[in-house]
Design a protein around this motif. Structure first.
Motif, PDB file in Angstrom:
ATOM      1  N   LYS A   1       0.836  -1.207   0.000  1.00 47.03           N
ATOM      2  CA  LYS A   1       0.000   0.000   0.000  1.00 47.03           C
ATOM      3  C   LYS A   1       0.864   1.247   0.000  1.00 47.03           C
ATOM      4  CE  LYS A   1      -3.986  -2.103   2.309  1.00 47.03           C
ATOM      5  NZ  LYS A   1      -4.823  -2.146   3.531  1.00 47.03           N
ATOM      6  N   GLY A   2       0.496   2.175  -0.870  1.00 48.63           N
ATOM      7  CA  GLY A   2       1.247   3.412  -0.984  1.00 48.63           C
ATOM      8  C   GLY A   2       2.387   3.349  -1.980  1.00 48.63           C
ATOM      9  N   ARG A   3       2.752   2.151  -2.403  1.00 48.02           N
ATOM     10  CA  ARG A   3       3.843   2.010  -3.380  1.00 48.02           C
ATOM     11  C   ARG A   3       3.373   1.403  -4.699  1.00 48.02           C
ATOM     12  NH1 ARG A   3       7.447  -1.608  -2.344  1.00 48.02           N
ATOM     13  NH2 ARG A   3       6.214  -2.786  -0.823  1.00 48.02           N
ATOM     14  N   PHE A   4       2.411   0.509  -4.637  1.00 47.78           N
ATOM     15  CA  PHE A   4       1.866  -0.124  -5.840  1.00 47.78           C
ATOM     16  C   PHE A   4       0.503   0.480  -6.141  1.00 47.78           C
ATOM     17  CE2 PHE A   4       4.093  -4.554  -5.641  1.00 47.78           C
ATOM     18  CZ  PHE A   4       5.315  -3.924  -5.416  1.00 47.78           C
ATOM     19  N   SER A   5       0.192   0.553  -7.418  1.00 50.40           N
ATOM     20  CA  SER A   5      -1.093   1.095  -7.831  1.00 50.40           C
ATOM     21  C   SER A   5      -1.654   0.251  -8.965  1.00 50.40           C
ATOM     22  CB  SER A   5      -0.943   2.542  -8.280  1.00 50.40           C
ATOM     23  OG  SER A   5      -2.178   3.055  -8.731  1.00 50.40           O
ATOM     24  N   ILE A   6      -2.859  -0.268  -8.774  1.00 52.00           N
ATOM     25  CA  ILE A   6      -3.498  -1.089  -9.792  1.00 52.00           C
ATOM     26  C   ILE A   6      -4.588  -0.277 -10.476  1.00 52.00           C
ATOM     27  CG2 ILE A   6      -5.212  -2.095  -8.215  1.00 52.00           C
ATOM     28  CD1 ILE A   6      -4.829  -4.760  -9.767  1.00 52.00           C
ATOM     29  N   SER A   7      -4.716  -0.470 -11.776  1.00 49.73           N
ATOM     30  CA  SER A   7      -5.740   0.236 -12.540  1.00 49.73           C
ATOM     31  C   SER A   7      -6.168  -0.658 -13.705  1.00 49.73           C
ATOM     32  CB  SER A   7      -5.210   1.571 -13.059  1.00 49.73           C
ATOM     33  OG  SER A   7      -4.094   1.376 -13.908  1.00 49.73           O
ATOM     34  N   ARG A   8      -7.258  -0.288 -14.353  1.00 47.59           N
ATOM     35  CA  ARG A   8      -7.721  -1.083 -15.480  1.00 47.59           C
ATOM     36  C   ARG A   8      -8.294  -0.197 -16.563  1.00 47.59           C
ATOM     37  NH1 ARG A   8     -12.434  -4.847 -13.159  1.00 47.59           N
ATOM     38  NH2 ARG A   8     -13.067  -5.028 -15.327  1.00 47.59           N
ATOM     39  N   ASP A   9      -8.193  -0.686 -17.776  1.00 44.86           N
ATOM     40  CA  ASP A   9      -8.793  -0.043 -18.934  1.00 44.86           C
ATOM     41  C   ASP A   9      -9.878  -0.992 -19.422  1.00 44.86           C
ATOM     42  OD1 ASP A   9      -9.509   0.798 -21.530  1.00 44.86           O
ATOM     43  OD2 ASP A   9      -7.522   1.658 -21.875  1.00 44.86           O
ATOM     44  N   ASN A  10     -11.121  -0.645 -19.147  1.00 43.70           N
ATOM     45  CA  ASN A  10     -12.223  -1.555 -19.472  1.00 43.70           C
ATOM     46  C   ASN A  10     -12.393  -1.744 -20.975  1.00 43.70           C
ATOM     47  OD1 ASN A  10     -12.907  -2.001 -16.756  1.00 43.70           O
ATOM     48  ND2 ASN A  10     -14.155  -0.155 -16.692  1.00 43.70           N
ATOM     49  N   HIS A  11     -12.061  -0.726 -21.740  1.00 46.14           N
ATOM     50  CA  HIS A  11     -12.205  -0.848 -23.199  1.00 46.14           C
ATOM     51  C   HIS A  11     -11.203  -1.841 -23.779  1.00 46.14           C
ATOM     52  CE1 HIS A  11     -15.164   2.325 -23.433  1.00 46.14           C
ATOM     53  NE2 HIS A  11     -14.380   3.117 -22.740  1.00 46.14           N
ATOM     54  N   LYS A  12     -10.058  -1.935 -23.136  1.00 43.97           N
ATOM     55  CA  LYS A  12      -9.013  -2.832 -23.622  1.00 43.97           C
ATOM     56  C   LYS A  12      -8.965  -4.141 -22.833  1.00 43.97           C
ATOM     57  CE  LYS A  12      -5.965   0.903 -25.187  1.00 43.97           C
ATOM     58  NZ  LYS A  12      -4.617   1.513 -25.060  1.00 43.97           N
ATOM     59  N   ASN A  13      -9.837  -4.284 -21.837  1.00 43.98           N
ATOM     60  CA  ASN A  13      -9.806  -5.472 -20.967  1.00 43.98           C
ATOM     61  C   ASN A  13      -8.396  -5.698 -20.426  1.00 43.98           C
ATOM     62  OD1 ASN A  13     -12.517  -5.947 -21.261  1.00 43.98           O
ATOM     63  ND2 ASN A  13     -12.292  -7.691 -22.641  1.00 43.98           N
ATOM     64  N   THR A  14      -7.795  -4.635 -19.987  1.00 39.78           N
ATOM     65  CA  THR A  14      -6.406  -4.688 -19.546  1.00 39.78           C
ATOM     66  C   THR A  14      -6.273  -4.147 -18.129  1.00 39.78           C
ATOM     67  OG1 THR A  14      -5.594  -4.450 -21.814  1.00 39.78           O
ATOM     68  CG2 THR A  14      -4.066  -3.894 -20.050  1.00 39.78           C
ATOM     69  N   VAL A  15      -5.447  -4.830 -17.359  1.00 42.12           N
ATOM     70  CA  VAL A  15      -5.136  -4.364 -16.013  1.00 42.12           C
ATOM     71  C   VAL A  15      -3.667  -4.007 -15.948  1.00 42.12           C
ATOM     72  CG1 VAL A  15      -4.658  -6.683 -15.092  1.00 42.12           C
ATOM     73  CG2 VAL A  15      -5.382  -4.857 -13.544  1.00 42.12           C
ATOM     74  N   TYR A  16      -3.369  -2.972 -15.195  1.00 38.26           N
ATOM     75  CA  TYR A  16      -2.000  -2.499 -15.031  1.00 38.26           C
ATOM     76  C   TYR A  16      -1.658  -2.469 -13.537  1.00 38.26           C
ATOM     77  CZ  TYR A  16      -3.182  -0.583 -19.619  1.00 38.26           C
ATOM     78  OH  TYR A  16      -3.613  -0.430 -20.910  1.00 38.26           O
ATOM     79  N   MET A  17      -0.396  -2.636 -13.263  1.00 43.83           N
ATOM     80  CA  MET A  17       0.061  -2.433 -11.896  1.00 43.83           C
ATOM     81  C   MET A  17       1.398  -1.708 -11.923  1.00 43.83           C
ATOM     82  SD  MET A  17       0.257  -4.976  -8.638  1.00 43.83           S
ATOM     83  CE  MET A  17       1.594  -6.031  -9.207  1.00 43.83           C
ATOM     84  N   GLN A  18       1.378  -0.510 -11.400  1.00 42.01           N
ATOM     85  CA  GLN A  18       2.595   0.277 -11.260  1.00 42.01           C
ATOM     86  C   GLN A  18       3.225  -0.061  -9.922  1.00 42.01           C
ATOM     87  OE1 GLN A  18       4.032   2.527 -13.449  1.00 42.01           O
ATOM     88  NE2 GLN A  18       5.722   2.629 -11.984  1.00 42.01           N
ATOM     89  N   MET A  19       4.460  -0.494  -9.964  1.00 37.99           N
ATOM     90  CA  MET A  19       5.162  -0.885  -8.748  1.00 37.99           C
ATOM     91  C   MET A  19       6.326   0.066  -8.534  1.00 37.99           C
ATOM     92  SD  MET A  19       5.117  -5.042  -9.140  1.00 37.99           S
ATOM     93  CE  MET A  19       6.239  -5.073 -10.542  1.00 37.99           C
ATOM     94  N   ASN A  20       6.286   0.804  -7.469  1.00 32.52           N
ATOM     95  CA  ASN A  20       7.343   1.763  -7.137  1.00 32.52           C
ATOM     96  C   ASN A  20       8.059   1.329  -5.863  1.00 32.52           C
ATOM     97  OD1 ASN A  20       6.553   3.417  -9.330  1.00 32.52           O
ATOM     98  ND2 ASN A  20       5.061   4.475  -8.041  1.00 32.52           N
ATOM     99  N   SER A  21       9.266   1.811  -5.718  1.00 34.45           N
ATOM    100  CA  SER A  21      10.068   1.514  -4.521  1.00 34.45           C
ATOM    101  C   SER A  21      10.090   0.017  -4.237  1.00 34.45           C
ATOM    102  CB  SER A  21       9.515   2.274  -3.306  1.00 34.45           C
ATOM    103  OG  SER A  21       9.507   3.666  -3.535  1.00 34.45           O
ATOM    104  N   LEU A  22      10.360  -0.748  -5.280  1.00 37.70           N
ATOM    105  CA  LEU A  22      10.365  -2.200  -5.147  1.00 37.70           C
ATOM    106  C   LEU A  22      11.403  -2.649  -4.138  1.00 37.70           C
ATOM    107  CD1 LEU A  22       9.805  -3.297  -8.812  1.00 37.70           C
ATOM    108  CD2 LEU A  22       8.637  -4.287  -6.848  1.00 37.70           C
ATOM    109  N   LYS A  23      11.035  -3.651  -3.378  1.00 38.73           N
ATOM    110  CA  LYS A  23      11.937  -4.211  -2.389  1.00 38.73           C
ATOM    111  C   LYS A  23      12.519  -5.525  -2.909  1.00 38.73           C
ATOM    112  CE  LYS A  23       9.275  -2.196   1.391  1.00 38.73           C
ATOM    113  NZ  LYS A  23       8.527  -2.459   2.642  1.00 38.73           N
TER     114      LYS A  23
END
Length: 120
Positions: A64-86
């Protein structure tokens, strides 16, 4: 048939960032939930983040606070931005899809996995 195509894994230094993508295609009537799970060597697969059709998100506490999940419903695609990876967040990341098919059956599917390696 339903296909999941994942991309975005790779080698990253601890503290770095990566963005994972997963595109779903095929006999999907509606997507209920998409998300990402991680499996480290010798460990069980664990939830990292999910996002529902209503954009309700759920995260593993440690991201929480470092990763962010989102989706594009038109493309049926999910994304996950991962920051400050450990370092300990390395592993195989699997895309997860929970959907309704054309005959109103609820089904789930896993992607083939994309490797995230953390190394300095």
């Amino acid at each position: 048939q339903v296909q999941l195509v994942e991309s975005g894994g790779g080698l990253v230094q601890p503290g770095g960032s990566l963005r994972l993508s997963c595109a779903a295609s095929g006999s999907i009537f509606s997507i209920k939930t998409m998300g990402w799970y991680r499996q480290a060597p010798g460990k069980e697969r664990e939830l990292v983040a999910t996002i529902s059709s209503g954009d309700t998100v759920n995260y593993k506490d440690s991201v929480k606070g470092r990763f962010s999940i989102s989706r594009d419903n038109h493309k049926n695609t999910v994304y996950m931005q991962m920051n400050s990876l450990k370092f300990e967040e390395a592993g195989v990341y699997y895309c997860y899809l929970y959907y309704e098919d054309g005959r109103s059956y609820q089904r789930s599917k896993w992607g083939q996995g994309t490797q995230v390696t953390a190394s300095s």
